[in-house]
Write a protein that holds these residues in place. Sequence first.
Motif, PDB file in Angstrom:
ATOM      1  N   GLY A  12       0.846  -1.289  -0.139  1.00 46.44           N
ATOM      2  CA  GLY A  12       0.076  -0.057  -0.033  1.00 46.44           C
ATOM      3  C   GLY A  12       0.834   1.270  -0.233  1.00 46.44           C
ATOM      4  O   GLY A  12       2.043   1.189  -0.148  1.00 46.44           O
ATOM      5  N   LYS A  13       0.053   2.375   0.152  1.00 46.39           N
ATOM      6  CA  LYS A  13       0.938   3.704   0.275  1.00 46.39           C
ATOM      7  C   LYS A  13       0.240   4.457   1.608  1.00 46.39           C
ATOM      8  O   LYS A  13      -0.851   4.149   2.076  1.00 46.39           O
ATOM      9  N   ALA A  14       1.279   5.060   2.038  1.00 49.54           N
ATOM     10  CA  ALA A  14       0.841   5.979   3.292  1.00 49.54           C
ATOM     11  C   ALA A  14       1.271   7.394   3.091  1.00 49.54           C
ATOM     12  O   ALA A  14       2.534   7.471   2.730  1.00 49.54           O
ATOM     13  N   GLY A  15       0.685   8.383   3.793  1.00 51.17           N
ATOM     14  CA  GLY A  15       1.047   9.482   3.212  1.00 51.17           C
ATOM     15  C   GLY A  15       2.281  10.201   4.239  1.00 51.17           C
ATOM     16  O   GLY A  15       2.718   9.384   5.067  1.00 51.17           O
ATOM     17  N   ALA A  16       2.898  11.205   3.885  1.00 52.20           N
ATOM     18  CA  ALA A  16       4.229  11.617   4.352  1.00 52.20           C
ATOM     19  C   ALA A  16       4.073  11.983   5.957  1.00 52.20           C
ATOM     20  O   ALA A  16       5.139  11.905   6.586  1.00 52.20           O
ATOM     21  N   ASN A  17       2.758  11.907   6.528  1.00 53.29           N
ATOM     22  CA  ASN A  17       2.367  12.000   8.040  1.00 53.29           C
ATOM     23  C   ASN A  17       2.784  10.716   8.607  1.00 53.29           C
ATOM     24  O   ASN A  17       2.952  10.745  10.007  1.00 53.29           O
ATOM     25  N   TRP A  18       2.675   9.579   8.238  1.00 52.89           N
ATOM     26  CA  TRP A  18       3.104   8.261   8.725  1.00 52.89           C
ATOM     27  C   TRP A  18       4.618   7.940   8.817  1.00 52.89           C
ATOM     28  O   TRP A  18       5.337   8.138   7.734  1.00 52.89           O
ATOM     29  N   SER A  19       5.224   7.916   9.855  1.00 53.12           N
ATOM     30  CA  SER A  19       6.586   7.755  10.006  1.00 53.12           C
ATOM     31  C   SER A  19       6.855   6.195   9.745  1.00 53.12           C
ATOM     32  O   SER A  19       6.027   5.441   9.924  1.00 53.12           O
TER      33      SER A  19
END
Length: 59
Positions: A12-19
Amino acid sequence: MTNSRDGNSVSGKAGANWSDEELRSNAFAAVCEQNETISDLRISRDADGVATFSATCLS
């Protein structure tokens, strides 16, 4: 975050706010189910910091 699962494999993909650490620790049970652990996690980030990941979820 968006992800898809095929058996034990998840990607998947996670936004930049996910470390990376949040992804590794399965924060909020977002990658694998709450009773599962993450194995073989691979994370790459684009220029905007968006993470693309793949992993195996183990019971």
